[in-house]
Design an enzyme around this catalytic site. Structure first.
Site, short mmCIF file in Angstrom:
data_model
loop_
_atom_site.label_atom_id
_atom_site.label_comp_id
_atom_site.label_asym_id
_atom_site.label_seq_id
_atom_site.Cartn_x
_atom_site.Cartn_y
_atom_site.Cartn_z
N GLY A 1 -10.59 11.71 6.15
CA GLY A 1 -9.41 11.50 5.32
C GLY A 1 -8.96 10.06 5.39
O GLY A 1 -9.50 9.24 6.15
N ALA A 2 -7.98 9.74 4.58
CA ALA A 2 -7.42 8.39 4.54
C ALA A 2 -5.91 8.48 4.59
O ALA A 2 -5.31 9.36 3.95
CB ALA A 2 -7.87 7.66 3.29
N PHE B 1 -2.56 3.53 6.18
CA PHE B 1 -2.97 2.28 6.79
C PHE B 1 -4.42 2.26 7.25
O PHE B 1 -4.83 1.37 7.96
CB PHE B 1 -2.04 1.96 7.97
CG PHE B 1 -0.60 2.07 7.60
CD1 PHE B 1 -0.01 1.12 6.79
CD2 PHE B 1 0.16 3.15 8.02
CE1 PHE B 1 1.31 1.23 6.42
CE2 PHE B 1 1.49 3.26 7.67
CZ PHE B 1 2.07 2.30 6.85
N GLU C 1 -8.42 4.74 7.59
CA GLU C 1 -9.21 5.95 7.40
C GLU C 1 -9.41 6.66 8.73
O GLU C 1 -9.31 6.05 9.80
CB GLU C 1 -10.58 5.59 6.80
CG GLU C 1 -10.50 4.91 5.44
CD GLU C 1 -11.85 4.45 4.95
OE1 GLU C 1 -12.01 4.31 3.72
OE2 GLU C 1 -12.75 4.21 5.79
N VAL C 2 -9.73 7.94 8.63
CA VAL C 2 -10.02 8.74 9.82
C VAL C 2 -11.44 9.27 9.71
O VAL C 2 -11.83 9.81 8.67
CB VAL C 2 -9.03 9.92 9.97
CG1 VAL C 2 -9.32 10.70 11.24
CG2 VAL C 2 -7.60 9.41 10.00
N LYS D 1 -9.76 6.43 14.15
CA LYS D 1 -8.87 5.91 13.09
C LYS D 1 -9.18 4.43 12.93
O LYS D 1 -9.07 3.66 13.88
CB LYS D 1 -7.41 6.13 13.47
CG LYS D 1 -6.44 5.63 12.39
CD LYS D 1 -5.00 5.72 12.86
CE LYS D 1 -4.46 7.12 12.79
NZ LYS D 1 -4.08 7.54 11.44
N ASP E 1 7.67 8.70 13.84
CA ASP E 1 7.05 9.12 12.58
C ASP E 1 6.58 10.56 12.68
O ASP E 1 5.46 10.90 12.30
CB ASP E 1 5.88 8.18 12.24
CG ASP E 1 5.43 8.31 10.79
OD1 ASP E 1 6.18 8.91 9.99
OD2 ASP E 1 4.34 7.81 10.46
#
Length: 506
Positions: free
Chosen positions: A247-248, A251, A253-254, A268, A359
């Site tokens: 995924g993205a 800030f 991508e993973v 990450k 967050d």
């Protein structure tokens, strides 16, 4: 922050200060480290590993461990090892007790002192009643599966938790002044092991006789990827192979990756210029010390060149947000509440450590097998470049998850995290619905200042909505602690402190 992914995990410490030892020759008093020579014998002694000439404690493997580096020692659950040195803290130097006598480093939380209570498969130590129930009710456990845990209320006492047909029964194990243990006073035992052996043969007042140890849902996470990586956690990128994108985020991508060709990890990758490397390393050095079963373990970083890599444990199902919108759509209320209680447990630990997430959102919570949830990306929001954060999100932080005092005055505290947790509760109970639907960030901020709060979602119990509203109190000091939220959610479906306990004293 965008979601990061991680693997299974859990929590058994298995630490001890003394161990069973091997009979051996005495150490020379005059020359440290040398062995006194045995008396001459007609025949030469059999060839044995050198470790057997010294009194080293014996430990037993609690889980399988496959070596990750050439310096590691692989072992299986039940294998016996001599512990040569515990100087390295989380990684001990050990020698296999078998004739091969192989040596290497092992994770200290994967072993226990031989013949100790910690070494028993059925002993789970400091496990809460609700967690015991959750584990025993998993499909791979059956009628008569059991575990013994430390008492929630009385130090030195224990609790026996047993799987009945469709529920878990709990029995108090008490200790008398003479050191014996009992479930009922008419029958006492010299040890917990004797008690287990007796009730394995007959129920004698229990709901069922003990059939077998509760199977664990996950192994504990090791402290770092290896001894060396734990000490020098800046690793080279060539040690990481990126396998597939997961995924993205805002800030970066993973990725699912492989470290050293042996260990699955999540990686990450942060977009160049996202943050100051110096500030990130300062924050990451703190993050690496934060260890809890409900927090994603930070393993290592790659900061010598951009993009920065953040290497963590890998979780099978990715972010809680995507899980709720996909495979998690079939989850029932008890599962949803349990997942929220896991998040509260992880946040309660951060609260105790005086650490602020900044967050907290469903996108930054990860899901593994058996619906295990862990909090991710704690602290990263603090080191994101402010101008980049503003350009990406249209604000310095995600308004709809942020407490008003943090959004307007940058007053981030653990109480602003509590507000965000209330939004997480909303996300979970609505299976990933976006909060404040149909409202812009500016409208949300304006309405909140006028005491607006989201209405109770359809299907949300009044009791759960009341917890949400407590999280959204205007005065930060009036919001509950995460410790309170944790027990409120853990006890959500129970009534009374002694619910589920069977009293056999007679």
């Amino acid at each position: 922050m965008g979601s990061c992914c991680s693997s299974q995990d859990g929590d058994g410490n298995g630490k001890a200060t003394a161990g069973s030892t091997v009979d051996s020759h005495e150490l020379s008093q005059s020359v440290k480290g040398k062995i006194k020579q045995p008396e001459p014998k007609p025949k030469p002694p059999p060839q044995v590993p050198p470790a057997q000439d010294v009194k080293y404690p014996i430990y037993v493997g609690k889980y399988d461990y496959d070596s990750r580096t050439d310096d590691d020692l692989s072992f299986k659950k039940g294998d016996l090892m001599y512990i040569i040195s515990t100087d390295e803290g989380d990684w001990w130097f050990a020698r296999s007790k078998d004739t091969a006598g192989k040596e290497g480093y092992i994770p200290s939380n994967y072993v226990a002192e031989y013949k100790s209570l910690d070494a028993e498969e059925w002993f789970f130590g400091q496990v809460k009643r609700v967690d015991a129930e959750k584990q025993l009710m998993m499909p791979f456990n059956n009628l008569g599966s059991f575990l013994i845990r430390d008492s929630d209320t009385t130090p030195g006492d224990f609790s026996l938790s047993v799987r009945d047909i469709d529920r878990v029964r709990h029995y108090r194990i008490k200790k008398l002044e003479n050191g014996t243990y009992f479930v009922t006073r008419r029958l006492t035992f010299q040890s917990i092991q004797e008690l287990v052996a007796y009730y394995t043969q007959q129920a004698d007042g229990l709901c069922v006789n003990l059939k077998g140890p509760c199977m664990v849902m996950e192994k504990p996470q090791t402290a770092g990827l290896s001894k060396q990586a734990n000490e020098e956690w800046e690793i080279e990128k060539k040690q990481i192979k990126l396998l597939r994108g997961l995924g993205a985020g805002q800030f970066g991508e993973v990725w699912e990756g492989l470290w050293n060709g042996t260990t699955s990890v999540a990686v990450k990758t942060l977009k160049p210029g996202t943050m100051s490397i110096e500030e990130f390393l300062e924050e990451a050095s703190i993050m690496k010390q934060l260890r809890h079963p409900k927090l994603i373990q930070l393993y290592a970083v790659c900061t010598k060149e951009e993009p920065i890599y953040i290497v963590t444990e890998l979780m099978k199902h990715g972010s809680l947000l995507e899980y709720l919108r996909g495979d998690g759509r079939s989850l029932k209320l008890p599962d949803l509440v349990d997942m929220c209680s896991q998040v509260a447990s992880g946040m309660s630990y951060l609260e105790q450590q005086n650490y602020i997430h900044r967050d907290l959102a469903a996108r930054n919570i990860l899901v593994g097998e058996h619906k295990i949830c862990k909090v991710a990306d704690f602290g990263l929001a603090r080191v994101i470049d402010e101008e980049i954060y503003e350009a990406k999100l249209g604000a310095k932080f995600p308004i709809k998850w942020t407490a008003p005092e943090a959004a307007m005055y940058s007053r981030f505290t653990i109480k602003s995290d509590v507000w965000s947790f209330g939004i997480v509760l909303y996300e979970v109970i609505t299976y990933g619905r976006f909060p404040y639907p149909g409202m812009t960030n500016a409208q949300v901020l304006e309405q909140i200042q006028q005491s607006y709060r989201m209405p109770r979602p359809m299907g949300c119990p009044e009791k759960l909505y009341a917890i949400m509203m407590d999280c959204w109190r205007e005065d930060p000091a009036s919001r509950p602690t995460f410790e309170t939220l944790s027990w409120q959610l853990e006890e959500f479906f129970t009534t009374g402190d002694d619910a589920g306990y069977k009293d056999m004293e007679r």
